[in-house]
Design a protein around this motif. Structure first.
Motif, short mmCIF file in Angstrom:
data_model
loop_
_atom_site.label_atom_id
_atom_site.label_comp_id
_atom_site.label_asym_id
_atom_site.label_seq_id
_atom_site.Cartn_x
_atom_site.Cartn_y
_atom_site.Cartn_z
N GLU A 1 -6.04 -9.07 -3.25
CA GLU A 1 -5.86 -10.54 -2.88
C GLU A 1 -5.90 -10.60 -1.16
OE1 GLU A 1 -2.87 -14.13 -3.08
OE2 GLU A 1 -3.11 -13.00 -4.66
N LEU A 2 -4.73 -9.79 -0.78
CA LEU A 2 -4.58 -9.63 0.60
C LEU A 2 -5.52 -9.07 1.40
CD1 LEU A 2 -0.88 -8.42 0.30
CD2 LEU A 2 -1.48 -10.47 1.23
N ARG A 3 -6.09 -8.03 0.82
CA ARG A 3 -7.38 -7.51 1.73
C ARG A 3 -8.55 -8.33 1.78
NH1 ARG A 3 -7.76 -1.68 -1.46
NH2 ARG A 3 -6.10 -0.66 -0.17
N GLN A 4 -8.86 -9.31 0.80
CA GLN A 4 -9.75 -10.12 0.94
C GLN A 4 -9.34 -11.27 1.92
OE1 GLN A 4 -10.39 -11.49 -3.17
NE2 GLN A 4 -11.72 -9.89 -3.63
N TYR B 1 0.81 -1.34 0.17
CA TYR B 1 0.05 0.07 0.04
C TYR B 1 0.92 1.33 -0.07
CZ TYR B 1 -3.74 3.33 1.44
OH TYR B 1 -4.45 4.45 1.31
N ALA B 2 1.92 1.40 0.81
CA ALA B 2 2.85 2.49 0.70
C ALA B 2 3.61 2.54 -0.38
CB ALA B 2 3.75 2.50 2.05
N SER B 3 3.87 1.55 -0.95
CA SER B 3 4.51 1.72 -2.27
C SER B 3 3.71 2.15 -3.55
CB SER B 3 5.39 0.44 -2.70
OG SER B 3 4.55 -0.27 -2.95
N ILE B 4 2.63 1.74 -3.46
CA ILE B 4 1.50 1.92 -4.45
C ILE B 4 1.17 3.68 -4.23
CG2 ILE B 4 -1.13 1.87 -5.07
CD1 ILE B 4 -0.76 -1.04 -4.80
N GLU B 5 1.17 4.01 -3.06
CA GLU B 5 0.67 5.45 -2.59
C GLU B 5 1.92 6.31 -3.20
OE1 GLU B 5 -2.12 7.06 -2.07
OE2 GLU B 5 -3.02 5.06 -2.05
N LEU B 6 3.01 5.88 -2.73
CA LEU B 6 4.29 6.73 -3.36
C LEU B 6 4.32 6.72 -4.60
CD1 LEU B 6 7.04 8.07 -2.32
CD2 LEU B 6 7.99 5.83 -2.42
N ALA B 7 4.07 5.62 -5.64
CA ALA B 7 4.18 5.80 -7.10
C ALA B 7 2.96 6.63 -7.54
CB ALA B 7 3.99 4.42 -7.54
N ARG B 8 2.03 6.57 -6.93
CA ARG B 8 0.92 7.46 -7.35
C ARG B 8 1.08 9.17 -7.09
NH1 ARG B 8 -3.98 4.27 -4.82
NH2 ARG B 8 -4.45 2.90 -6.68
N ALA B 9 1.87 9.33 -5.88
CA ALA B 9 2.20 10.70 -5.41
C ALA B 9 3.14 10.98 -6.61
CB ALA B 9 2.72 10.72 -4.20
N ASP C 1 -0.51 -3.66 -12.74
CA ASP C 1 -1.86 -4.60 -12.35
C ASP C 1 -1.47 -5.73 -11.42
OD1 ASP C 1 -3.25 -3.17 -14.07
OD2 ASP C 1 -2.99 -4.32 -16.06
N LYS C 2 -0.41 -6.10 -11.34
CA LYS C 2 0.31 -7.27 -10.62
C LYS C 2 -0.01 -6.77 -9.08
CE LYS C 2 4.11 -9.97 -9.28
NZ LYS C 2 5.49 -10.02 -9.29
N ASP C 3 0.26 -5.53 -8.86
CA ASP C 3 0.55 -5.09 -7.48
C ASP C 3 -0.90 -4.65 -7.13
OD1 ASP C 3 3.18 -5.10 -7.00
OD2 ASP C 3 3.49 -2.97 -7.59
N ARG C 4 -1.77 -4.09 -8.18
CA ARG C 4 -3.10 -3.88 -7.61
C ARG C 4 -3.87 -5.41 -7.21
NH1 ARG C 4 -3.77 -0.73 -12.08
NH2 ARG C 4 -3.45 1.60 -11.46
N GLU C 5 -3.77 -6.21 -7.97
CA GLU C 5 -4.30 -7.71 -7.91
C GLU C 5 -3.84 -8.18 -6.65
OE1 GLU C 5 -3.45 -9.71 -11.52
OE2 GLU C 5 -4.47 -8.22 -12.51
N ARG C 6 -2.60 -8.06 -6.11
CA ARG C 6 -1.89 -8.87 -5.12
C ARG C 6 -2.49 -8.19 -3.72
NH1 ARG C 6 -0.82 -13.28 -2.18
NH2 ARG C 6 0.77 -12.63 -0.79
N LEU C 7 -2.72 -6.66 -3.81
CA LEU C 7 -3.24 -5.74 -2.77
C LEU C 7 -4.85 -6.23 -2.60
CD1 LEU C 7 -2.88 -3.55 -0.78
CD2 LEU C 7 -3.43 -1.83 -2.42
#
Length: 195
Positions: A150-153, A127-135, A142-148
């Protein structure tokens, strides 16, 4: 002396109840702590809700608690930032990414299942790396989004129920939920757990 900051939405229900209860329970156990609370959408100086005050008074807790917004100064002050829901934690990480390592929901911090803890650690890092990338204006894979997703579920809910606008009984139920987690928190701190 460890410094613990509780965070909820308006800082008038859950986080001040957690603050008052932890202060009293830590004193009873002889565990030196400084405790404060704040809200992600709090207005400075609002009184705690009537039912929250009543629940605390029933436990002989008469602290003068007023709302405070979550600020960088409070985050810097704290050794440990314990949010009452996952969305509060995500907000806090977005606002103060440099302090992400000391931010947890109360319930996840006292969790002791190693598989759940490993999933939580991976989720927070991702989550932190995704937020940093967005910033930084970078694309998120897509791989990171899908993994996030999966973890949330897979990870159980660590949210403390919100009694806002409810009956005193609903506040008492929330206080009981918080108290159970606080007992586990004090056990962890007393055993020399990380802060």
């Amino acid at each position: 002396m460890k410094k613990i900051l509780f965070v909820c939405t308006g800082n008038t229900c859950r986080s001040p109840m957690a603050e008052g209860m932890l202060r009293k329970l830590a004193k009873q156990r002889g565990i030196p702590l400084e405790v404060r609370s704040a809200g992600v959408s709090a207005i400075d100086g609002m009184p705690v809700s009537h039912h929250a005050e009543s629940v605390l008074r029933d436990q002989d807790i008469r602290d003068e608690l007023v709302s405070k917004p979550l600020t960088s100064e409070l985050v810097e002050w704290a050794d440990l930032v314990l949010t009452l829901t996952q969305s509060h934690k995500q907000y806090a990480i977005r606002q103060f990414p440099h302090a992400a390592d000391k931010m947890h929901t109360l319930k996840e911090y006292v969790e002791n299942d190693s598989k759940v803890l490993a999933d939580l650690q991976e989720q927070d890092s991702l989550y932190a790396s995704i937020e940093l990338a967005r910033a930084l204006g970078q694309n998120v894979s897509d791989k990171d989004r899908e993994r996030l997703i999966e973890l949330r579920q897979r990870i159980p809910s660590f949210d403390i129920s919100d009694p806002f606008g409810g009956t005193k009984e609903e506040y008492e139920a929330t206080a009981a939920e918080i108290r159970t987690a606080l007992f586990r928190l004090l056990d962890k701190l007393n055993a020399g757990g990380p802060a």
